[in-house]
Design a protein around this motif. Structure first.
Motif, PDB file in Angstrom:
ATOM      1  N   PHE A  14     -25.685  23.767   5.166  1.00 17.20           N
ATOM      2  CA  PHE A  14     -25.425  24.080   3.753  1.00 17.20           C
ATOM      3  C   PHE A  14     -25.869  22.944   2.842  1.00 17.20           C
ATOM      4  N   GLU A  15     -25.499  21.715   3.198  1.00 15.55           N
ATOM      5  CA  GLU A  15     -25.776  20.582   2.315  1.00 15.55           C
ATOM      6  C   GLU A  15     -27.234  20.136   2.373  1.00 15.55           C
ATOM      7  N   THR A  16     -27.917  20.430   3.475  1.00 14.57           N
ATOM      8  CA  THR A  16     -29.311  19.997   3.622  1.00 14.57           C
ATOM      9  C   THR A  16     -30.301  21.038   3.113  1.00 14.57           C
ATOM     10  N   ASN A  17     -30.019  22.305   3.400  1.00 10.96           N
ATOM     11  CA  ASN A  17     -31.023  23.340   3.152  1.00 10.96           C
ATOM     12  C   ASN A  17     -30.642  24.386   2.103  1.00 10.96           C
ATOM     13  N   PHE A  18     -29.422  24.349   1.609  1.00  7.43           N
ATOM     14  CA  PHE A  18     -29.004  25.407   0.693  1.00  7.43           C
ATOM     15  C   PHE A  18     -28.538  24.886  -0.664  1.00  7.43           C
ATOM     16  N   ALA A  19     -27.572  24.002  -0.664  1.00  2.00           N
ATOM     17  CA  ALA A  19     -26.951  23.575  -1.919  1.00  2.00           C
ATOM     18  C   ALA A  19     -27.754  22.465  -2.588  1.00  2.00           C
ATOM     19  N   PRO A  20     -27.937  22.540  -3.907  1.00  2.00           N
ATOM     20  CA  PRO A  20     -28.569  21.430  -4.635  1.00  2.00           C
ATOM     21  C   PRO A  20     -27.695  20.179  -4.533  1.00  2.00           C
ATOM     22  N   PRO A  21     -28.309  19.003  -4.601  1.00  6.56           N
ATOM     23  CA  PRO A  21     -27.541  17.750  -4.495  1.00  6.56           C
ATOM     24  C   PRO A  21     -26.387  17.662  -5.489  1.00  6.56           C
ATOM     25  N   ALA A  22     -26.586  18.179  -6.700  1.00  7.20           N
ATOM     26  CA  ALA A  22     -25.521  18.115  -7.704  1.00  7.20           C
ATOM     27  C   ALA A  22     -24.303  18.922  -7.277  1.00  7.20           C
ATOM     28  N   VAL A  23     -24.543  20.050  -6.625  1.00  7.13           N
ATOM     29  CA  VAL A  23     -23.435  20.883  -6.140  1.00  7.13           C
ATOM     30  C   VAL A  23     -22.705  20.176  -5.003  1.00  7.13           C
ATOM     31  N   VAL A  24     -23.465  19.596  -4.084  1.00  5.35           N
ATOM     32  CA  VAL A  24     -22.865  18.854  -2.974  1.00  5.35           C
ATOM     33  C   VAL A  24     -21.998  17.719  -3.508  1.00  5.35           C
ATOM     34  N   GLU A  25     -22.497  17.047  -4.532  1.00  3.59           N
ATOM     35  CA  GLU A  25     -21.753  15.931  -5.124  1.00  3.59           C
ATOM     36  C   GLU A  25     -20.418  16.403  -5.693  1.00  3.59           C
ATOM     37  N   VAL A  26     -20.426  17.541  -6.357  1.00  3.42           N
ATOM     38  CA  VAL A  26     -19.191  18.080  -6.932  1.00  3.42           C
ATOM     39  C   VAL A  26     -18.200  18.462  -5.841  1.00  3.42           C
ATOM     40  N   LEU A  27     -18.677  19.112  -4.789  1.00  5.38           N
ATOM     41  CA  LEU A  27     -17.799  19.513  -3.697  1.00  5.38           C
ATOM     42  C   LEU A  27     -17.170  18.295  -3.022  1.00  5.38           C
ATOM     43  N   HIS A  28     -17.980  17.254  -2.807  1.00  2.50           N
ATOM     44  CA  HIS A  28     -17.459  16.023  -2.211  1.00  2.50           C
ATOM     45  C   HIS A  28     -16.441  15.360  -3.133  1.00  2.50           C
ATOM     46  N   ARG A  29     -16.749  15.357  -4.423  1.00  4.21           N
ATOM     47  CA  ARG A  29     -15.842  14.734  -5.403  1.00  4.21           C
ATOM     48  C   ARG A  29     -14.479  15.423  -5.381  1.00  4.21           C
ATOM     49  N   ALA A  30     -14.484  16.758  -5.409  1.00  2.00           N
ATOM     50  CA  ALA A  30     -13.231  17.509  -5.438  1.00  2.00           C
ATOM     51  C   ALA A  30     -12.420  17.278  -4.164  1.00  2.00           C
ATOM     52  N   THR A  31     -13.107  17.270  -3.020  1.00  2.00           N
ATOM     53  CA  THR A  31     -12.415  17.041  -1.755  1.00  2.00           C
ATOM     54  C   THR A  31     -11.826  15.642  -1.704  1.00  2.00           C
ATOM     55  N   ASN A  32     -12.605  14.657  -2.117  1.00  5.51           N
ATOM     56  CA  ASN A  32     -12.121  13.276  -2.092  1.00  5.51           C
ATOM     57  C   ASN A  32     -10.934  13.086  -3.030  1.00  5.51           C
TER      58      ASN A  32
END
Length: 221
Positions: A14-32
């Protein structure tokens, strides 16, 4: 492959081939942020008394925790919804373990805030032989201490990913349960609790087998 191995592969894809980096950043931010908040540490733990509940299954039939506990221990998994592939892997793994759980005298249910049609879809697509119970607004999740509110910035990303919770859950609280698995002993005491603020981390279903076996020996004694 173990459940967590499947989830790690899913996350990488998902994080490598599907989601844009900005989306990955938001998901990581919310989880953290959820981890740092200490939310998972405030959830009910082993030794606490589990709340009693009566919730509808996907067909509207009431299911009572008291009635299930009269038969044996109760295994509960909190499920975010049909839109979450990590949760669907988790449900499938539990379905694979269902006969092992049943053979140890326990019942198995999932609890979700999603609407009944979405629960029926989840049961059908994951081939489940156990019910998904409807927890409208997450009231039971809150009693277990696993409900949390999504921040505004995450809501927009959820919508963009096709997971508008107002539609999936049929209400606009924008709350979800943290992934959580509980084993409740027949006296209502929590015998096992695994809660994780990181939705990509789930325990193996086999982790509860020794707990159920111990409860079975206690009942015989």
């Amino acid at each position: 492959m173990p459940l967590q191995g499947k989830l790690d592969a899913l996350k990488s894809e998902f994080e490598t081939n599907f989601a844009p980096p900005a989306v990955v950043e938001v998901l990581h931010r919310a989880t953290n942020e959820l981890i740092v908040s200490g939310a998972q540490d405030r959830a009910l733990k082993a030794g606490d008394v589990a709340p009693e509940f009566t919730l509808p299954d996907a067909d509207g039939n009431p299911v009572s925790s008291k009635a299930l506990l009269a038969k044996g221990p109760l295994v509960i998994t909190f499920y975010r919804g049909a839109w979450c592939p990590y949760c669907n892997f988790d449900l499938s793994a539990l379905e694979e373990a269902r006969s092992e759980i049943s053979s140890r005298g326990a019942s198995l249910v999932a609890i979700s805030q999603q609407t009944a049609p979405n629960s029926r879809k989840s049961q059908r697509q994951n081939g489940l032989g156990f019910p998904i119970l409807g927890d409208h607004g997450g009231e039971i999740a809150a009693q277990f201490g696993v409900r949390w509110t999504l921040p505004d910035y995450l809501r927009e990303v959820q919508k963009a990913l096709g997971a508008d919770l107002t539609k999936f859950n049929g209400e606009d609280s924008w709350t979800l349960p943290m992934p959580a698995r509980y084993v409740i002993a027949q006296d209502g005491t929590i015998a096992y609790a695994e809660v994780n603020a990181d939705y990509t981390r789930r325990p193996e279903p086999s982790a509860i087998f020794p707990v159920l076996e111990q409860l079975g020996r206690r009942q015989v004694a």
